[in-house]
Design an enzyme around this catalytic site. Structure first.
Site, PDB file in Angstrom:
ATOM      1  N   CYS A 126       0.817  -1.222   0.000  1.00 49.76           N
ATOM      2  CA  CYS A 126       0.000   0.000   0.000  1.00 49.76           C
ATOM      3  C   CYS A 126       0.847   1.267   0.000  1.00 49.76           C
ATOM      4  CB  CYS A 126      -0.923   0.023   1.212  1.00 49.76           C
ATOM      5  SG  CYS A 126      -2.036  -1.369   1.241  1.00 49.76           S
ATOM      6  N   HIS A 172      -4.223   6.713   3.999  1.00 48.10           N
ATOM      7  CA  HIS A 172      -4.509   5.474   3.270  1.00 48.10           C
ATOM      8  C   HIS A 172      -5.940   5.046   3.570  1.00 48.10           C
ATOM      9  CE1 HIS A 172      -4.112   1.639   1.471  1.00 48.10           C
ATOM     10  NE2 HIS A 172      -3.992   0.953   2.594  1.00 48.10           N
ATOM     11  N   ASN A 181     -10.451  -0.633  -0.193  1.00 47.69           N
ATOM     12  CA  ASN A 181      -8.998  -0.467  -0.118  1.00 47.69           C
ATOM     13  C   ASN A 181      -8.386  -0.848  -1.468  1.00 47.69           C
ATOM     14  OD1 ASN A 181      -6.251  -0.705   0.334  1.00 47.69           O
ATOM     15  ND2 ASN A 181      -6.456  -1.853   2.244  1.00 47.69           N
TER      16      ASN A 181
HETATM   17  N1  ACO Z   1     -19.106 -10.208   7.459  1.00 44.23           N
HETATM   18  C1  ACO Z   1     -19.632 -10.598   8.637  1.00 44.23           C
HETATM   19  N2  ACO Z   1     -18.888 -10.982   9.683  1.00 44.23           N
HETATM   20  C2  ACO Z   1     -17.560 -10.948   9.535  1.00 44.23           C
HETATM   21  C3  ACO Z   1     -16.941 -10.550   8.323  1.00 44.23           C
HETATM   22  C4  ACO Z   1     -17.790 -10.181   7.274  1.00 44.23           C
HETATM   23  N3  ACO Z   1     -17.296  -9.781   6.083  1.00 44.23           N
HETATM   24  N4  ACO Z   1     -15.607 -10.631   8.469  1.00 44.23           N
HETATM   25  C5  ACO Z   1     -15.381 -11.049   9.736  1.00 44.23           C
HETATM   26  N5  ACO Z   1     -16.542 -11.240  10.381  1.00 44.23           N
HETATM   27  C6  ACO Z   1     -16.761 -11.698  11.745  1.00 44.23           C
HETATM   28  C7  ACO Z   1     -15.580 -12.460  12.281  1.00 44.23           C
HETATM   29  O1  ACO Z   1     -15.629 -13.817  11.890  1.00 44.23           O
HETATM   30  C8  ACO Z   1     -15.744 -12.280  13.763  1.00 44.23           C
HETATM   31  O2  ACO Z   1     -16.717 -13.190  14.226  1.00 44.23           O
HETATM   32  P1  ACO Z   1     -16.518 -13.970  15.640  1.00 44.23           P
HETATM   33  O3  ACO Z   1     -16.461 -12.872  16.655  1.00 44.23           O
HETATM   34  O4  ACO Z   1     -17.727 -14.828  15.699  1.00 44.23           O
HETATM   35  O5  ACO Z   1     -15.218 -14.689  15.494  1.00 44.23           O
HETATM   36  C9  ACO Z   1     -16.339 -10.885  13.896  1.00 44.23           C
HETATM   37  O6  ACO Z   1     -16.857 -10.559  12.612  1.00 44.23           O
HETATM   38  C10 ACO Z   1     -15.322  -9.836  14.311  1.00 44.23           C
HETATM   39  O7  ACO Z   1     -14.141  -9.997  13.544  1.00 44.23           O
HETATM   40  P2  ACO Z   1     -12.900  -9.069  13.762  1.00 44.23           P
HETATM   41  O8  ACO Z   1     -11.803  -9.531  12.842  1.00 44.23           O
HETATM   42  O9  ACO Z   1     -12.577  -8.942  15.185  1.00 44.23           O
HETATM   43  O10 ACO Z   1     -13.484  -7.681  13.255  1.00 44.23           O
HETATM   44  P3  ACO Z   1     -12.803  -6.277  13.273  1.00 44.23           P
HETATM   45  O11 ACO Z   1     -13.664  -5.335  13.995  1.00 44.23           O
HETATM   46  O12 ACO Z   1     -11.336  -6.325  13.659  1.00 44.23           O
HETATM   47  O13 ACO Z   1     -12.857  -5.875  11.722  1.00 44.23           O
HETATM   48  C11 ACO Z   1     -11.423  -5.767   9.814  1.00 44.23           C
HETATM   49  C12 ACO Z   1     -12.165  -6.667  10.778  1.00 44.23           C
HETATM   50  C13 ACO Z   1     -12.445  -4.927   9.093  1.00 44.23           C
HETATM   51  C14 ACO Z   1     -10.649  -6.618   8.834  1.00 44.23           C
HETATM   52  C15 ACO Z   1     -10.474  -4.842  10.599  1.00 44.23           C
HETATM   53  O14 ACO Z   1      -9.714  -5.585  11.500  1.00 44.23           O
HETATM   54  C16 ACO Z   1      -9.532  -4.073   9.687  1.00 44.23           C
HETATM   55  O15 ACO Z   1      -9.944  -3.202   8.946  1.00 44.23           O
HETATM   56  N6  ACO Z   1      -8.225  -4.350   9.780  1.00 44.23           N
HETATM   57  C17 ACO Z   1      -7.223  -3.638   9.020  1.00 44.23           C
HETATM   58  C18 ACO Z   1      -7.272  -3.964   7.581  1.00 44.23           C
HETATM   59  C19 ACO Z   1      -6.232  -3.184   6.851  1.00 44.23           C
HETATM   60  O16 ACO Z   1      -5.973  -2.042   7.119  1.00 44.23           O
HETATM   61  N7  ACO Z   1      -5.579  -3.787   5.918  1.00 44.23           N
HETATM   62  C20 ACO Z   1      -4.563  -3.082   5.213  1.00 44.23           C
HETATM   63  C21 ACO Z   1      -3.946  -4.044   4.376  1.00 44.23           C
HETATM   64  S1  ACO Z   1      -4.091  -3.701   2.709  1.00 44.23           S
HETATM   65  C22 ACO Z   1      -2.724  -4.238   1.882  1.00 44.23           C
HETATM   66  O17 ACO Z   1      -1.657  -4.131   2.347  1.00 44.23           O
HETATM   67  C23 ACO Z   1      -2.929  -4.874   0.528  1.00 44.23           C
END
Ligand code: ACO
Length: 329
Positions: free
Chosen positions: A114, A256, A286
């Site tokens: 990124c 970002h 993203n």
């Molecule tokens: N729909 C419904 N439920 C979902 C989904 C979905 N798409 N995805 C995950 N869940 C569920 C999980 O299974 C979990 O369920 P559980 O509690 O029963 O286990 C629950 O939702 C919570 O999951 P978390 O991972 O704790 O959710 P979080 O609030 O952390 O959000 C997310 C997840 C959106 C991925 C967040 O952590 C995030 O944005 N992280 C950073 C991502 C990022 O910046 N990436 C950059 C990389 S890009 C690159 O370099 C190419």
């Protein structure tokens, strides 16, 4: 005489096809409300199957060249930040060079996930300041839809396809890139934290790697989230300190675009008012190396920034990599 790298043109290309959160409900076990609340994303754009990333980059580059009112033959160097190159080699930058007919340039890809576009700006700034080059094309482009596991709801809802491009040109006026700061920490290079495990020399493609979906993005989202919220404000402050500018003097902040909650947390830590923070993650998701330059191009077209305004960009990505740039338009 002090030389600066002025940003004389920008351009972006967003594929037409839209994939909404509601569409995704038919692909994985997810729902619109979860995606909006946890990420801020409403829709993303997906490239047509016959388009590779160089096709997106080429369109964005043509728009930036037109905007800068230059000829492709004026370009000395083409840098493409991408993790979704058309092929392992040749580079996407060479395909773009061919498409543009930029015969006098040399061209290469920059692998910083990124942070690819912001790293590219840093390099271009140094090369222009050194006096070696006059005109550099920097592109950030991705077709992440090709490396997403469409059965993994944890990742597939987050990403989209896009490209953005900027022309940087030497000037003796104090404008363009006023300060730039980049960093990385390979201690966070585990592919299960953030990366694509297979397809390189460590794990070449086999039937097994394909069956195990090891050619797609893996991510431990919660950890990446925390790293982003910590690293981006630190990086942003570094660029401001290098330029001797305070956050109050920034007209537009372009972080970002990975997650609205990360964007808001970073903005709050920096103490920058919400109205000065540019957000388009809701419309594009993203798009990795493309996010910051697509946002800047949009902000210019919308008239949200004008000549003389100060723009602070900050990004972070796999590696880990991060960087910030302060630009005076
Ligand atoms: N729909 C419904 N439920 C979902 C989904 C979905 N798409 N995805 C995950 N869940 C569920 C999980 O299974 C979990 O369920 P559980 O509690 O029963 O286990 C629950 O939702 C919570 O999951 P978390 O991972 O704790 O959710 P979080 O609030 O952390 O959000 C997310 C997840 C959106 C991925 C967040 O952590 C995030 O944005 N992280 C950073 C991502 C990022 O910046 N990436 C950059 C990389 S890009 C690159 O370099 C190419």
């Amino acid at each position: 005489m002090v030389r600066y790298a002025a940003m004389t043109g920008t351009g972006a290309y967003i594929p037409e096809k839209v994939l909404t959160n509601v569409n995704l409900e038919n692909i994985v076990d997810t729902n619109d409300e979860w995606i909006r609340q946890r990420t801020g994303i409403v829709k993303r754009h997906i490239a047509e199957p016959d388009m590779a990333v160089s096709d997106l980059c080429l369109r964005a580059a043509r728009r930036a060249i037109k905007d800068a009112e230059i000829d492709p033959l004026d370009i000395d160097l083409i840098i493409v930040g991408t993790v979704t190159s058309d092929t392992l080699f040749p580079s996407t930058a060479c395909y773009v060079q061919r498409g543009l007919g930029a015969k006098k340039a040399y061209a290469f890809d920059l692998a910083a996930a990124c942070a690819g576009f912001v790293y590219g700006l840093d390099l271009a700034d140094g090369l222009i300041k050194s006096g070696r080059y006059e005109t550099i094309l920097v592109i950030g482009g991705e077709v992440l839809s090709r490396i997403v596991d469409w059965t993994d709801r944890n990742t597939c809802v987050l990403f989209g396809d896009a490209a953005g491009a900027a022309i940087l040109q030497a000037t003796d006026e104090e404008k363009g890139i006023l300060a730039s700061y980049c960093g990385s920490d390979g201690d966070y290079s585990d592919t299960d934290l953030l990366g694509v495990p297979a397809g390189g020399s460590r794990m070449p493609a086999t039937c097994e790697t394909v069956n195990q979906k090891l050619h797609t993005i893996k991510m431990r989202g919660r950890e990446v989230f925390k790293l982003g919220v910590r690293i981006m404000p630190e990086a942003a402050l570094k660029a401001l300190a290098l330029a001797g500018i305070t956050i109050d003097e920034v007209d537009l902040f372009i972080p970002h675009q990975a997650n609205i909650r990360i964007i808001e947390a970073v903005g709050d830590r920096l103490g920058i008012p919400r109205e000065k923070v540019y957000i388009n993650v809701d419309r594009y998701g993203n798009t990795s190396a493309a996010t910051t330059i697509v946002a800047l191009d949009e902000a210019i077209r919308e008239g949200r920034v004008n000549s003389g305004d100060m723009i602070l960009m900050v990004t972070f990505g796999a590696g880990l990599t991060w960087g910030s740039t302060l630009i005076k338009l």
